[in-house]
Design a protein around this motif. Sequence first.
Motif, short mmCIF file in Angstrom:
data_model
loop_
_atom_site.label_atom_id
_atom_site.label_comp_id
_atom_site.label_asym_id
_atom_site.label_seq_id
_atom_site.Cartn_x
_atom_site.Cartn_y
_atom_site.Cartn_z
N ALA A 108 0.81 -1.20 0.00
CA ALA A 108 0.00 0.00 0.00
C ALA A 108 0.86 1.26 0.00
CB ALA A 108 -0.93 -0.01 1.21
N GLN A 109 1.97 1.23 0.74
CA GLN A 109 2.78 2.45 0.86
C GLN A 109 4.17 2.35 0.28
OE1 GLN A 109 0.83 4.71 4.68
NE2 GLN A 109 3.01 4.74 4.46
N ASP A 129 9.46 4.75 -0.80
CA ASP A 129 8.58 4.78 0.38
C ASP A 129 8.29 6.23 0.76
OD1 ASP A 129 11.06 5.48 1.28
OD2 ASP A 129 11.03 4.22 3.05
N LYS A 130 8.64 7.15 -0.15
CA LYS A 130 8.47 8.57 0.16
C LYS A 130 7.09 9.08 -0.23
CE LYS A 130 12.60 9.69 1.65
NZ LYS A 130 12.70 8.31 2.21
N CYS A 131 6.51 8.46 -1.24
CA CYS A 131 5.25 9.01 -1.73
C CYS A 131 4.40 7.93 -2.36
CB CYS A 131 5.53 10.19 -2.66
SG CYS A 131 5.36 9.93 -4.40
N ALA A 132 3.11 8.21 -2.46
CA ALA A 132 2.16 7.20 -2.89
C ALA A 132 2.13 7.00 -4.41
CB ALA A 132 0.76 7.56 -2.38
N ALA A 135 2.69 3.23 -5.46
CA ALA A 135 2.28 2.22 -4.48
C ALA A 135 0.78 1.99 -4.58
CB ALA A 135 2.66 2.67 -3.07
N ARG A 137 -1.59 2.63 -2.69
CA ARG A 137 -2.44 3.74 -2.29
C ARG A 137 -2.90 4.60 -3.47
NH1 ARG A 137 -2.08 4.81 3.35
NH2 ARG A 137 -2.99 2.87 4.02
N ARG A 141 -6.67 5.51 -3.86
CA ARG A 141 -7.20 6.88 -3.83
C ARG A 141 -8.06 7.17 -5.05
NH1 ARG A 141 -5.58 10.02 0.79
NH2 ARG A 141 -6.58 11.74 -0.30
N CYS A 170 1.22 12.63 -8.49
CA CYS A 170 0.76 12.70 -7.10
C CYS A 170 -0.63 12.09 -6.98
CB CYS A 170 0.75 14.15 -6.66
SG CYS A 170 0.00 14.41 -5.05
N ALA A 171 -0.80 11.20 -6.01
CA ALA A 171 -2.08 10.52 -5.82
C ALA A 171 -3.20 11.51 -5.52
CB ALA A 171 -1.95 9.50 -4.69
N VAL A 172 -2.87 12.55 -4.79
CA VAL A 172 -3.89 13.52 -4.40
C VAL A 172 -4.32 14.35 -5.62
CG1 VAL A 172 -4.35 15.53 -2.95
CG2 VAL A 172 -3.07 13.61 -2.04
N LEU A 173 -3.36 14.78 -6.41
CA LEU A 173 -3.69 15.57 -7.60
C LEU A 173 -4.38 14.68 -8.65
CD1 LEU A 173 -0.56 17.88 -7.95
CD2 LEU A 173 -2.58 18.15 -6.53
N GLU A 175 -6.55 12.49 -8.02
CA GLU A 175 -7.97 12.40 -7.67
C GLU A 175 -8.76 13.46 -8.45
OE1 GLU A 175 -8.70 12.69 -3.46
OE2 GLU A 175 -7.15 11.23 -3.06
N GLN B 104 -3.52 23.85 -5.00
CA GLN B 104 -2.83 22.74 -5.62
C GLN B 104 -1.39 23.03 -6.01
OE1 GLN B 104 -6.10 20.23 -7.40
NE2 GLN B 104 -4.61 20.22 -9.04
N LYS B 125 3.85 19.57 -8.92
CA LYS B 125 3.90 18.15 -9.25
C LYS B 125 3.24 17.30 -8.17
CE LYS B 125 6.40 18.14 -13.03
NZ LYS B 125 5.72 19.40 -13.34
N CYS B 126 3.19 17.85 -6.99
CA CYS B 126 2.73 17.03 -5.88
C CYS B 126 2.06 17.92 -4.85
CB CYS B 126 3.92 16.22 -5.38
SG CYS B 126 4.32 16.26 -3.67
N ALA B 127 1.14 17.33 -4.10
CA ALA B 127 0.31 18.13 -3.18
C ALA B 127 1.05 18.51 -1.90
CB ALA B 127 -0.96 17.36 -2.84
N ARG B 132 -3.69 21.62 -0.39
CA ARG B 132 -4.30 20.29 -0.34
C ARG B 132 -3.80 19.49 0.85
NH1 ARG B 132 -7.09 18.47 -4.96
NH2 ARG B 132 -7.34 16.45 -4.03
N CYS B 165 4.48 13.05 1.86
CA CYS B 165 3.35 12.72 0.98
C CYS B 165 2.02 12.96 1.71
CB CYS B 165 3.46 11.26 0.56
SG CYS B 165 2.05 10.67 -0.35
N THR B 166 1.13 13.65 1.04
CA THR B 166 -0.18 13.97 1.61
C THR B 166 -0.97 12.70 1.96
OG1 THR B 166 -0.17 15.88 0.18
CG2 THR B 166 -2.26 15.34 1.19
N VAL B 167 -0.84 11.69 1.14
CA VAL B 167 -1.57 10.44 1.39
C VAL B 167 -1.04 9.78 2.65
CG1 VAL B 167 -2.07 8.15 0.47
CG2 VAL B 167 -2.05 10.12 -1.06
N PHE B 168 0.28 9.73 2.77
CA PHE B 168 0.87 9.06 3.92
C PHE B 168 0.67 9.86 5.20
CE2 PHE B 168 4.20 6.74 1.10
CZ PHE B 168 3.17 6.08 0.48
#
Lengths: 271, 268
Positions: A108-109, A129-132, A135, A137, A141, A170-173, A175, B104, B125-127, B132, B165-168
């Motif tokens: 997951a991570q 392991d720094k960001c989703a 992975a 997740r 998401r 980015c997983a959040v962006l 979405e 964002q 590139k990333c949140a 966010r 990371c925002t998710v983590f």
Amino acid sequence: MSTVLGVDVGSRMTKAVVLDVEAAPGREILGCGKVYTHFDLADAARRAAAAALEDAGRGAGEVAYLSATGYGRYQVADRDLQITEMTCHARGAVELMPGVVSVIDVGAQNARAIRLAPSGRVLQFRMNDKCASGAGRFVERVAKALEIDLEEVSGLALRAEQPCEISSICAVLAESEVINHVTNGASIPDILQGTHVSISDRLASLVRQVGAEEPFALTGGVSRNEALVRALEERLEMRVQRHPLAEYAGALGAALLGRQRLHARAHAVPT
Amino acid sequence: MYAAGIDVGSTQTKAVVLDEGGRIVGRGIRMTGADVVRSSEEVLAQACASAEIPVEAVEYVIGTGYGRFRVTAGDDQVTEIGCHARGAVHLFPHTRTILDIGGQDTKAIRVNEKGEVLDFCMNDKCAAGTGRFLAAAAEVMGLGVEEIGPVSLESTERLKITNVCTVFVESEILNQLSRGRRREDILAGVHRSIAGRSASLLRRVGMEPELTFTGGVARNPGMVAAVEERLGLAVNVSEDSQYMGALGAAIFAVERARAGASRQEASR
């Protein structure tokens, strides 16, 4: 008849495997169990162990050795040993799929790419392991944003006709990006498979950093996602080996290494 | 004569109407949503209504922000970097560096005394380090985005948030809560984490005082305090921080309208 227990406390799922101490090679796995980790890691380990013991039909009193791995390994009570995930995943993968020389474990991570010697020894590894972005997740998401159950993702994605391009790493962006795709009329299967293609790009580059070579195996919870496996096969232009127990590779590796320790201890000259 | 700027951001769309003297006479704001065209039209109508003028009275409109090319009322477009710089220098003339934290993306911009952009650096590139990240933290805690800043200021114990990371970070926050850490301390850690990422962006453009903090996140007092603490200096923050891009666009629009007007007079 005593048993060895291996527990892998992951960020999403905690897995446990029960081995017979004395059984012949290939017949030692007695049972497996997995539970959602949630937030009490020690409790997750207890629940997973209980599930695996129940699956094996064995009692807790028979456990002669307990080894722990995964990010919550230090929270596992009564452990005899803790081992890094990398070592356990490599050991478990080789056990399940003898002969593999490159492995990617996607949880997951984390995603870990491992290069193995024919003996099963770890030669090299790379990890994210720094960001989703690379992975499980990431898929989770996107599924959540689309209000789709994670278990249905693979089946839906296999129906894709023209996978959408997902440009956000980015997983959040991502979405917001998938919501935009929905608004613009893209189909759910095309969006989901686009997501798989996108994550496969990053997994493939992680594998290439350690040298992608066949036989190649995918382990971890993501290995159950058939659609993602296909995307990864296309990206790497290689066949991806899997195993029904691939999600348990870490726990199995921990148990096997624990059993080895137990045997070494039994044969050691008492001082 | 009136002119307007419309800033279509990832989260919110903003409009500002200026009179001939460059004074703000109207503002409009709404969630961008999926229909960018409609939200840009609505904020302009809203800004005109608050200025008590008909939309037709606006002579020139400039669009900015990521959706600027879909502003149907727009006569021209200017990048959001240029608009934020112009708006910030208009309100705080000694501004030499701007930190803009939006929904964002996050930008660090260095400008000269005229508000012209000398250098900029941006994370889109990333949140991590954007609004966010804060919104995710707020959601996990069951708080509104406008509540978390004041809550973070009540922190008594220093706590470090380790995930970028925002998710983590969502799991990390739940973990900290389950270990009995106070939400005030966790939120202060979240704000410091973003301040740290902002500081590294600012270093890359070569920050010079004065620093003006813009974007929706500048309205968060916890974020202002965290940025000031991290940088060791006081920052300029306007009540209109979230309208900064729209304001800059409107200033450009006033200039164009004046130039256009004089062109018309000259040709007569």
